[in-house]
Design a protein around this motif. Sequence first.
Motif, PDB file in Angstrom:
ATOM      1  N   ASP A   5       0.837  -1.408   0.102  1.00  0.00           N
ATOM      2  CA  ASP A   5       0.105   0.035  -0.078  1.00  0.00           C
ATOM      3  C   ASP A   5       0.766   1.266  -0.036  1.00  0.00           C
ATOM      4  OD1 ASP A   5      -2.107  -1.678   0.055  1.00  0.00           O
ATOM      5  OD2 ASP A   5      -2.372  -1.533   2.305  1.00  0.00           O
ATOM      6  N   PHE A   6       0.634   2.270  -0.963  1.00  0.00           N
ATOM      7  CA  PHE A   6       1.445   3.284  -1.066  1.00  0.00           C
ATOM      8  C   PHE A   6       0.611   4.472  -0.484  1.00  0.00           C
ATOM      9  CE2 PHE A   6       3.717   0.496  -3.656  1.00  0.00           C
ATOM     10  CZ  PHE A   6       4.902   1.187  -3.746  1.00  0.00           C
ATOM     11  N   TYR A   7       1.096   5.345   0.435  1.00  0.00           N
ATOM     12  CA  TYR A   7       0.295   6.315   0.891  1.00  0.00           C
ATOM     13  C   TYR A   7       0.843   7.675   0.541  1.00  0.00           C
ATOM     14  CZ  TYR A   7      -2.371   3.097   4.050  1.00  0.00           C
ATOM     15  OH  TYR A   7      -2.978   2.064   4.215  1.00  0.00           O
ATOM     16  N   LEU A   8       0.493   8.457  -0.230  1.00  0.00           N
ATOM     17  CA  LEU A   8       0.909   9.749  -0.882  1.00  0.00           C
ATOM     18  C   LEU A   8       0.413  10.696   0.134  1.00  0.00           C
ATOM     19  CD1 LEU A   8       0.385   7.563  -3.301  1.00  0.00           C
ATOM     20  CD2 LEU A   8       0.352   9.586  -4.569  1.00  0.00           C
ATOM     21  N   ARG A 119       9.974  11.266  -5.445  1.00  0.00           N
ATOM     22  CA  ARG A 119       8.888  10.360  -5.539  1.00  0.00           C
ATOM     23  C   ARG A 119       9.603   9.072  -6.484  1.00  0.00           C
ATOM     24  NH1 ARG A 119       2.728  12.443  -5.711  1.00  0.00           N
ATOM     25  NH2 ARG A 119       2.781  13.145  -3.201  1.00  0.00           N
ATOM     26  N   ARG A 123       8.549   5.169  -7.344  1.00  0.00           N
ATOM     27  CA  ARG A 123       7.876   4.617  -8.516  1.00  0.00           C
ATOM     28  C   ARG A 123       8.411   3.379  -8.776  1.00  0.00           C
ATOM     29  NH1 ARG A 123       7.762  10.290 -10.197  1.00  0.00           N
ATOM     30  NH2 ARG A 123       5.816  11.016  -9.969  1.00  0.00           N
ATOM     31  N   TRP A 126       7.518   0.598  -6.553  1.00  0.00           N
ATOM     32  CA  TRP A 126       5.978   0.221  -7.353  1.00  0.00           C
ATOM     33  C   TRP A 126       6.453  -1.061  -8.247  1.00  0.00           C
ATOM     34  CZ3 TRP A 126       0.915   1.816  -6.143  1.00  0.00           C
ATOM     35  CH2 TRP A 126      -0.057   1.261  -7.204  1.00  0.00           C
ATOM     36  N   LYS A 137      -1.993  -0.991  -4.043  1.00  0.00           N
ATOM     37  CA  LYS A 137      -2.962  -0.132  -3.750  1.00  0.00           C
ATOM     38  C   LYS A 137      -2.262   1.252  -3.332  1.00  0.00           C
ATOM     39  CE  LYS A 137      -6.467  -3.136  -2.109  1.00  0.00           C
ATOM     40  NZ  LYS A 137      -7.777  -3.217  -2.658  1.00  0.00           N
ATOM     41  N   LYS A 138      -3.023   2.360  -4.036  1.00  0.00           N
ATOM     42  CA  LYS A 138      -2.569   3.757  -3.616  1.00  0.00           C
ATOM     43  C   LYS A 138      -3.738   4.598  -2.660  1.00  0.00           C
ATOM     44  CE  LYS A 138      -2.368   6.603  -6.779  1.00  0.00           C
ATOM     45  NZ  LYS A 138      -2.211   7.530  -8.291  1.00  0.00           N
ATOM     46  N   TYR A 139      -3.155   5.378  -1.940  1.00  0.00           N
ATOM     47  CA  TYR A 139      -4.070   6.186  -0.949  1.00  0.00           C
ATOM     48  C   TYR A 139      -3.599   7.432  -0.947  1.00  0.00           C
ATOM     49  CZ  TYR A 139      -5.551   1.752   0.535  1.00  0.00           C
ATOM     50  OH  TYR A 139      -6.024   0.175   0.604  1.00  0.00           O
ATOM     51  N   ASP A 140      -4.576   8.618  -1.189  1.00  0.00           N
ATOM     52  CA  ASP A 140      -3.942   9.939  -0.791  1.00  0.00           C
ATOM     53  C   ASP A 140      -4.267  10.297   0.574  1.00  0.00           C
ATOM     54  OD1 ASP A 140      -3.403  10.367  -3.339  1.00  0.00           O
ATOM     55  OD2 ASP A 140      -5.271  11.172  -4.129  1.00  0.00           O
TER      56      ASP A 140
END
Length: 141
Positions: A5-8, A119, A123, A126, A137-140
Amino acid sequence: MPRADFYLITTPRFREQPLRLVCELVRKAHAAGLPTLILARDDAQAEALDDLLWDMGEDAYIPHQIAGLDEDEDEADVLIAGPSADAPMRPLVINLRDAAVQGSFDRVLEVVPADESARGPLRERWKQYQARGLELKKYDM
């Protein structure tokens, strides 16, 4: 299947204090009963996280410690590991380092800096996790 899970970081609150986002993720993991390993970028960051986790408010005590300081670290719900610590993997890993996490875990959380120029390594990560067959998954935040 393991998941990444990537939290931006997008909100001003977390832009100013990115480690606060890490603490929020730890709080949620703790509430869900997930033993967590935080891979800190360096020892100073490990200590900063240790301090912040003591400062989560009166009703949010999260048992945690820095790896390598105590023999009972297996009992801590949250283990914070600097680069020199040899900490065992846990089901949930929060990765603050530059390299993708190797080893066996159920889920890895990656915190993506607000600064676009920082970033690039994420990448790349990822793509590495994707190549290893992880669900992404990616979340802002």
